[in-house]
Design an enzyme around this catalytic site. Structure first.
Site, short mmCIF file in Angstrom:
data_model
loop_
_atom_site.label_atom_id
_atom_site.label_comp_id
_atom_site.label_asym_id
_atom_site.label_seq_id
_atom_site.Cartn_x
_atom_site.Cartn_y
_atom_site.Cartn_z
N HIS A 33 0.18 -80.98 1.96
CA HIS A 33 -0.29 -81.07 0.15
C HIS A 33 -1.06 -81.25 0.17
O HIS A 33 -2.59 -80.99 0.49
CB HIS A 33 1.21 -81.17 -0.96
CG HIS A 33 0.83 -80.73 -1.98
ND1 HIS A 33 0.06 -79.19 -2.71
CD2 HIS A 33 0.94 -81.37 -3.20
CE1 HIS A 33 -0.08 -79.28 -3.76
NE2 HIS A 33 0.85 -80.04 -3.94
N HIS A 65 -1.47 -70.77 3.65
CA HIS A 65 -0.77 -71.02 2.74
C HIS A 65 0.84 -71.61 2.30
O HIS A 65 0.78 -69.95 3.12
CB HIS A 65 -1.40 -71.00 1.78
CG HIS A 65 -1.70 -71.25 0.51
ND1 HIS A 65 -0.91 -70.74 -0.46
CD2 HIS A 65 -2.28 -72.44 -0.49
CE1 HIS A 65 -1.54 -71.38 -1.71
NE2 HIS A 65 -1.81 -72.31 -1.75
N ASP A 83 -7.83 -76.86 1.39
CA ASP A 83 -7.63 -78.65 2.05
C ASP A 83 -9.26 -79.01 2.80
O ASP A 83 -9.23 -79.92 2.78
CB ASP A 83 -7.02 -78.89 2.17
CG ASP A 83 -6.16 -78.79 0.61
OD1 ASP A 83 -5.14 -77.91 0.72
OD2 ASP A 83 -6.30 -79.94 0.02
C1 SDX Z 1 -2.45 -77.12 -0.89
O1 SDX Z 1 1.48 -74.15 -3.37
C2 SDX Z 1 -0.37 -74.57 -3.19
O2 SDX Z 1 -0.98 -73.97 -4.63
C3 SDX Z 1 -0.57 -75.49 -2.55
C4 SDX Z 1 -2.64 -75.58 -2.83
C5 SDX Z 1 -2.68 -76.47 -4.67
O3 SDX Z 1 -4.04 -76.43 -5.02
O4 SDX Z 1 -1.76 -77.10 -4.72
O5 SDX Z 1 -3.33 -74.49 -2.69
C6 SDX Z 1 -2.92 -77.09 -1.93
O6 SDX Z 1 -1.34 -77.39 -0.76
C7 SDX Z 1 -3.26 -76.25 0.51
C8 SDX Z 1 -2.03 -76.39 1.50
C9 SDX Z 1 -2.58 -77.82 2.57
N1 SDX Z 1 -1.96 -77.98 3.73
C10 SDX Z 1 -2.41 -77.93 4.93
O7 SDX Z 1 -3.71 -76.72 5.23
C11 SDX Z 1 -1.32 -77.99 6.33
C12 SDX Z 1 -0.86 -76.80 7.45
N2 SDX Z 1 -0.47 -76.22 6.78
C13 SDX Z 1 0.62 -75.97 7.18
O8 SDX Z 1 1.31 -76.81 7.56
C14 SDX Z 1 1.20 -74.62 6.60
O9 SDX Z 1 -0.38 -73.34 5.95
C15 SDX Z 1 1.89 -74.39 5.22
C16 SDX Z 1 2.46 -75.70 4.41
C17 SDX Z 1 0.55 -74.84 3.84
C18 SDX Z 1 2.54 -73.06 4.81
O10 SDX Z 1 3.67 -73.21 5.49
P1 SDX Z 1 4.31 -72.02 5.53
O11 SDX Z 1 4.69 -71.18 4.19
O12 SDX Z 1 5.88 -72.43 6.80
O13 SDX Z 1 3.84 -71.26 6.75
P2 SDX Z 1 4.00 -69.66 6.98
O14 SDX Z 1 5.74 -69.00 6.08
O15 SDX Z 1 2.95 -68.93 6.36
O16 SDX Z 1 3.86 -69.84 8.00
C19 SDX Z 1 3.61 -68.77 9.41
C20 SDX Z 1 3.70 -68.99 10.96
C21 SDX Z 1 4.98 -70.05 11.05
O17 SDX Z 1 5.41 -69.57 12.39
P3 SDX Z 1 6.11 -69.29 13.47
O18 SDX Z 1 7.43 -69.68 13.02
O19 SDX Z 1 5.88 -68.32 13.04
O20 SDX Z 1 5.58 -69.87 14.64
O21 SDX Z 1 2.66 -69.41 10.70
C22 SDX Z 1 3.44 -71.42 11.84
C23 SDX Z 1 4.17 -71.28 11.08
O22 SDX Z 1 5.04 -72.42 11.62
N3 SDX Z 1 2.47 -71.69 10.61
C24 SDX Z 1 0.97 -72.50 11.13
C25 SDX Z 1 -0.09 -73.01 10.08
N4 SDX Z 1 0.49 -73.02 9.10
C26 SDX Z 1 2.20 -72.54 9.55
N5 SDX Z 1 1.35 -72.74 12.85
C27 SDX Z 1 -0.04 -73.20 12.81
N6 SDX Z 1 -1.34 -74.24 12.05
C28 SDX Z 1 -0.96 -74.30 10.96
N7 SDX Z 1 -1.81 -75.15 9.25
#
Ligand code: SDX
Length: 405
Positions: free
Chosen positions: A244, A283, A339
């Site tokens: 986050h 996201h 971020d």
């Molecule tokens: C913020 O909620 C908000 O509004 C949050 C925020 C705010 O203003 O408060 O916007 C701020 O927290 C933004 C997010 C910051 N976090 C990061 O940048 C960390 C890296 N990103 C992730 O860990 C991830 O993208 C999440 C936690 C943000 C979202 O996770 P999800 O919902 O599980 O992602 P998804 O379902 O869209 O994933 C789809 C696929 C999955 O792979 P498969 O199982 O299909 O093979 O994409 C993969 C995920 O494992 N994936 C990633 C990835 N994010 C998702 N793979 C590589 N790198 C990534 N960053």
């Protein structure tokens, strides 16, 4: 407003009128929403906005946006002047807070110090427990918005072993924060207006964002009717997490691990193998470009004009380009989020990575407060109490400890 409209004939194919026209009477804007299977998608209603985030980022200031969030409307000049004055004269913290901070290890993470210090404010203002008293509540809101930058800056100065810099009430909200962070021996810190503006825009873009992890934490903890300092401290704790608010800190650590542009292909390969995440991408909600990221990206390049880039930022720019063209990320709808760019701007501003989530907390404080107020004033609000489905073993007899294997 011109929109393509679809029609369905008797056989169910789309016709020109299979849409719902919605008029937002606050702005007079009309929205055409497609009707599918005799209903509309709730997410289509997200098009209805009063203030576009890019208008606020370009035209407003963080304190004006904080007023909008807390009061529900933009202030008149008189209201804004009074709001800014109130916040400005509440930027100091009790001297005991400084002593409290001295108890932390010299290298304590500023987010850990902020988390504890915000909670500690509930003991300095015990009257804050009267959350239904509107006058008392309002003063705590002013204090939280006013003191968050001071606590943040003090936690940074503690982490750096530098003397605390007191607030300078002649400066703007972002300018005062820069002064409390960077002022050393000069009599008066003069913030670069371009950096001051970039920081103010970052605070605006981080101000509020629906029911994200930290806001949900504030609402859940606040539903027990605890004081607002304790509820906001729960939000700081959630924001500390690397998925986050901690993501922008992880972005810079990731760029440091990549080290050179030549290492990017191997790194991307590792991400595709699931060895790690591309921090700053993806996201929970946005499965396309985060609108805030587009705005921040533009300002990132303006900040670089002032600060210049560095090898890390050059890696970030290459990484963004590669990821936006790579099917692995396109297929998974992984785009740079807020971020990714805030991390590289803070790097360009010379902020230490430990301070990135702290900066996020400063901006998000007004959103946490607005959401807390909405929850407190909701007549139907009860204490948060999610139910659970027990999936463990049933019917186990108690076995005395001496007879257990
Ligand atoms: C913020 O909620 C908000 O509004 C949050 C925020 C705010 O203003 O408060 O916007 C701020 O927290 C933004 C997010 C910051 N976090 C990061 O940048 C960390 C890296 N990103 C992730 O860990 C991830 O993208 C999440 C936690 C943000 C979202 O996770 P999800 O919902 O599980 O992602 P998804 O379902 O869209 O994933 C789809 C696929 C999955 O792979 P498969 O199982 O299909 O093979 O994409 C993969 C995920 O494992 N994936 C990633 C990835 N994010 C998702 N793979 C590589 N790198 C990534 N960053």
């Amino acid at each position: 407003m011109t929109t393509e409209t679809k029609q369905t004939d008797g056989a169910g194919a789309a016709t020109a009128n299979d849409t719902l026209t919605v008029t937002d009477n606050r702005t007079g804007k009309q929205y055409e929403i497609p009707i599918e299977d005799e209903t509309i998608r709730a997410t289509e209603l997200r098009k209805i906005k009063v203030h576009e985030i890019d208008q606020l980022a370009e035209e407003s200031t963080y304190l004006e946006v904080a007023y909008l969030l807390v009061h529900g409307n933009l202030p008149s000049q008189k209201e804004l002047d009074e709001w800014v004055h109130e916040i400005t004269i509440h930027t100091f913290v009790h001297e005991n807070v400084k002593e409290f901070m001295q108890g932390f290890r010299y290298d304590a993470h500023p987010m850990g110090i902020l988390l504890a210090s915000v909670g500690a404010l509930s003991t300095f203002y015990p009257e804050a427990a009267a959350i239904k008293d509107e006058d008392i509540r309002y003063l705590q809101i002013i204090r939280l918005i006013a003191k968050m930058p001071t606590l943040a800056a003090f936690s940074y100065r503690h982490n750096r072993g530098m003397p605390y810099v007191y607030p300078d009430n002649d400066l703007s909200y972002p300018g005062n924060f820069l002064s409390m962070i960077y002022k050393v021996a000069e009599l008066k810190y003069e913030p670069d207006p371009r950096l001051e503006r970039a920081l103010d825009i970052l605070f605006i873009l981080h101000a509020d964002h629906e029911q994200n992890c930290s806001t949900s934490a504030v609402r859940s903890v606040g539903s027990s009717q605890v004081d607002p300092y304790s509820a906001v401290a729960a939000g700081v704790a959630a924001l500390y997490g690397p998925l986050h608010g901690g993501a922008n800190e992880q972005v810079l650590k990731m760029l440091r691990r990549i080290e050179t542009k030549e290492n990017i292909p191997d790194f991307i390969k590792g991400v595709k193998q699931g060895d790690e995440k591309l921090m700053g991408f993806g996201h929970r909600v946005y499965k396309n470009y985060d609108p805030r990221a587009k705005i921040i990206r533009k300002h990132a390049y303006e900040v670089f004009e002032v600060t210049g880039t560095n090898p890390l930022l050059d890696i970030a720019i290459d990484l963004e380009k590669i990821a936006l063209e790579d099917d692995y990320f396109i297929d998974r709808k992984l785009y740079p989020n807020v971020d990714f760019y805030s991390g590289i701007i803070y790097e360009a501003l010379g902020m230490p990575v430990e301070m990135f989530p702290v900066l996020f907390a400063i901006g998000r404080t007004s959103g946490w407060i607005a959401q807390w107020l909405e929850m407190i004033d909701d007549k139907e609000q009860k204490i948060a109490r999610p139910r659970q489905i027990y999936t463990g073993e049933r019917g186990r007899e108690y076995v005395p400890v001496g007879e257990r294997s």
